[in-house]
Each structure stands twice: as C-alpha cells, then as structure tokens.
Design a protein around this motif. Structure first.
Motif, mmCIF file in Angstrom:
data_model
loop_
_atom_site.group_PDB
_atom_site.id
_atom_site.type_symbol
_atom_site.label_atom_id
_atom_site.label_comp_id
_atom_site.label_asym_id
_atom_site.label_seq_id
_atom_site.Cartn_x
_atom_site.Cartn_y
_atom_site.Cartn_z
ATOM 1 N N THR A 84 -0.735 -11.892 12.842
ATOM 2 C CA THR A 84 -0.748 -10.429 12.852
ATOM 3 C C THR A 84 0.655 -9.870 12.647
ATOM 4 N N LEU A 85 1.669 -10.565 13.153
ATOM 5 C CA LEU A 85 3.039 -10.139 12.886
ATOM 6 C C LEU A 85 3.328 -10.241 11.386
ATOM 7 N N VAL A 88 1.714 -7.359 9.639
ATOM 8 C CA VAL A 88 2.472 -6.107 9.752
ATOM 9 C C VAL A 88 3.585 -6.080 8.704
ATOM 10 N N ILE A 91 2.024 -5.529 5.393
ATOM 11 C CA ILE A 91 1.620 -4.133 5.244
ATOM 12 C C ILE A 91 2.814 -3.275 4.863
ATOM 13 N N LEU A 92 3.956 -3.511 5.524
ATOM 14 C CA LEU A 92 5.140 -2.713 5.221
ATOM 15 C C LEU A 92 5.626 -2.959 3.804
ATOM 16 N N ILE A 94 3.603 -3.495 1.244
ATOM 17 C CA ILE A 94 2.570 -3.197 0.248
ATOM 18 C C ILE A 94 3.052 -2.289 -0.859
ATOM 19 N N GLY A 211 -6.181 -5.597 10.641
ATOM 20 C CA GLY A 211 -5.200 -4.517 10.683
ATOM 21 C C GLY A 211 -5.044 -3.850 9.325
#
Lengths: 281, 113
Positions: A84-85, A88, A91-92, A94, A211
């Motif tokens: 999950t880290l 994240v 995601i940043l 993307i 997430g």
C-alpha cells in the motif's frame, strides 16, 4: 456502447479472468491490453477499469483459499504495509509519468512474466541457517491435499518487503495485480511453499489495488460503461478458470499463457514508441 | 492436542473473511448485472447508480476485510498486529484521498478527458 463491443469486452475479460485464475493471478495483465488495443481507450482509463476487475477476481478466488487454511493472514497484512505504501507512491506518480513510458514498463512486465511462466515455480529448500524462526508470528502451517501437514517459516522478510513495495507501485501505475513481483518475492525470496505463496499473494491483490481504484471511483474518472462487461466477464472467468480450466494439463495452460503474454508485448512496445497500435474499431 | 500457533488462532477469522468476500462479490455481481440490463433497457440513470454501487462495493470489500482483521487482533490483545493492520488501512485511505484529489485536478485542468 454497442452490443458488439460489450460482447467482445465481456468474453475478452472472461478469457483473461479464466487464464489468470487457473494460473493463480488476477488477469489484469490481460485486461489492460484488451482495453487499450481493442476498445482503444487511453491508458489511464484502462488502468482504472482493470483495477476494479482485479479486485473482483481476487475477492472471488480468495474464499476457497482462506477456507482451506492456505492463506497466511498475518504475513499478508505485514506485506500489505509495503504494497500500500508502494501504491501511494504509484498514485502520486500517475500524472507525472507519460503514457508511452507506462506502455514500455507494461511491455517489460509482460516479458518478465513470460519468462517466469516458462521457468516455472519450485518449492524452495528452506534456508538451512534459519534453524530458529525469525518471525514466529508469521510462521504458517496448512494441510496439503493428501492430508499431510506442511509447516513453514518466512525467510528474508526485508527482501520480500522491498519486492512488495515495487509491486504496489506497479499495481497503481499499470492496473495489474503485480503477481510478476509478488510471486517471486514469496516463492524465491521468502521461500514459502508454492500453495501458501499463491494463496497469500492472491488475498493481497485486492488491498493493493483498492486505494487506487477508490481514487478513480471517487474522482469520477472510472468509466462505468467499460466496467460493466469487463468486471462481470473477469468474475465469470475467474470462477470458470478455477473450476474448469484447472483440469486441463498445467503445461499447456502455461504455454498458452506465455504465447499470449509475448503476443501482447508487441503492440504494447509499439505504443511505447508512439506508434498508436490498436485493432480497428 | 493443537498447538496454539497464531495461524491456528486466525482460522475462524479466515472463515469470516471468506464469507464476507463470497457474499460481497455475489452482491456486487448482481448489482453490475442489474446495471447492465438497465443500460440496454434505456434506464440510463439506474445504470449509473447500479454500476457505481457495484464497483463501490468491490472497492470497499478489502477495506472491510482490513477492519475485521484489526478488530480480531484488538480482541486477541495483539497490539503489534492491530497497529500493522490499522497502518495498512490508513495507507489505503491516504492513497484513495490523494489519488482522488489529483485526478479531480486533472479533470479540471483538462488533461484528463
């Protein structure tokens, strides 16, 4: 959406789900190319839909593995901190990574997965130096199909965690379950028995993907029209794959899988070089 | 005599999670199917709502699973694993929030169709 496109996407996703679940993965690695090449949607759109389908497949196939005691819940949640880290961070990234590079990374993942599939998996000999369990709370045990009890320990947890971080980032960027990194991490690095490794990795996919999937859903960038046939198709496929396809000889499945992976790597590489390769609408 | 290993204590939890995922996935599949039928019978709004509900449920299932696990570890008095599980939950929610904000910005600035 035309009925024709709906049908193509449904059965394409069904094939992806079936092949994936028969071989212990969620099939996202097929769904993204299906959407970019056949439905000709932009890469981020394909990623969003694929993430939801990957969660669906993971949730559909997890119950059986959980009930048979193969899934190591504690190990899963420890590794999920890393995935999950990684997600994240993914995601940043993307918006910052151009699609052509993502296509290129995807092509590499396809090729590496093909090599892994050909090389096969072997139950690793546990590290003889590890006489005393380092992480007793993560020790596992299950009953094999022939009734024998198998117990195991987790080796090299930090290495496994590093792989998992990468798996999380890839999942967020590419819309896959990242079996390509998770399986070697669990088999070869952490030396879990193959069955425990598959079962635990399978459960982790949904948390890794959720997430990012939630982000797309909440911001309204998840294409609902595409989600219908793709998620339903992959769900149907993952159930079929687990029940029917598994009875087919394992070797021929792996060959088909490898051929499809290599075939998909070609247009994905073309897209990476900006050639805009896709089937005619 | 069964040895009380952590993994043996977790088996009832595994069973509960299995039930959650079975039921949840079945309901989500029904919602998505209903939504698809709605689309082809012209009920566009129903289609949007049903598909959103189905996808939302699927995305929520892992979160519910994590919450169940956190509760289990708290009841067992296992502080370490309770903290680990809650950390994963926080990371998931952080990712979702960050992603949603970034995506919305992208939509507004026109870089996302």
């Amino acid at each position: 959406m035309t009925i024709a496109l709906f049908t193509v996407l449904f059965f394409g996703a069904l094939g992806a789900g079936a092949l994936g679940s028969a071989l212990g993965m969620a099939g996202g690695i097929f769904v993204v190319p299906l959407l970019t090449l056949v439905a000709q949607v932009p890469f981020p759109t394909a990623v969003a839909v694929s993430l939801v389908s990957v969660i669906a497949c993971s949730c559909a196939s997890a119950p059986h593995l959980l009930s048979s005691g193969l899934t190591n819940l504690r190990l899963a949640v420890v590794l999920e901190v890393a995935t999950t880290l990684g997600a994240v961070i993914g995601i940043l990234m993307i918006g910052a990574v151009p699609s052509s590079i993502l296509y290129g990374i995807f092509a590499v993942v396809l090729l590496v997965s093909a090599v892994q599939m050909i090389a096969g998996r072997r139950d690793q000999v546990p590290d003889p130096a590890l006489r005393k369990s380092r992480h007793r709370s993560l020790d596992g045990a299950f009953t094999d199909h022939d009734g024998s009890a198998v117990s195991y320990r987790v080796s090299h947890l930090p290495l496994g965690v590093t792989f998992m971080f990468g798996a999380g980032a890839l999942s967020a960027l590419l819309g896959i379950g990242s079996g390509v990194l998770k399986i070697p991490a669990m088999d070869a690095a952490m030396k879990l028995p193959i069955k425990a490794s598959s079962a635990t990795a399978n459960l982790m996919i949904s948390v890794t993907a959720c997430g990012t999937a939630a982000a797309y859903l909440m911001s309204g960038t998840l294409d609902l029209n595409l989600s219908g046939p793709v998620v339903l198709g992959s769900l149907a496929g993952s159930i079929l794959g687990a029940k029917i396809l598994v009875r087919v000889a394992g070797a021929s499945l792996r060959v088909v899988f490898t051929i499809v992976l290599l075939a998909l790597a070609v247009p994905m590489t073309a897209n990476a070089f900006g050639l805009s390769w896709g089937a005619s609408p | 005599m069964t040895r009380h290993t952590p993994i043996a204590d977790d088996q009832p939890l595994a069973g509960r999670i299995a039930t959650l995922l079975r039921v949840g996935t079945a309901i989500a599949a029904l919602l998505l199917t209903a939504g698809t039928i709605a689309l082809y019978t012209g009920a566009v709004l129903a289609h949007q709502i049903l598909l959103t509900a189905g996808c939302s449920l699927l995305v929520l299932l892992p979160v519910i699973r994590l919450t169940m696990m956190a509760g289990h570890f708290v009841r067992q008095g296992d502080k370490r694993f309770a903290i680990i599980t809650v950390s994963v939950l926080i990371l998931v929610l952080t990712g979702a929030a960050a992603g949603a904000m970034l995506q919305s910005e992208g939509v507004e600035s026109g870089s996302i169709p």
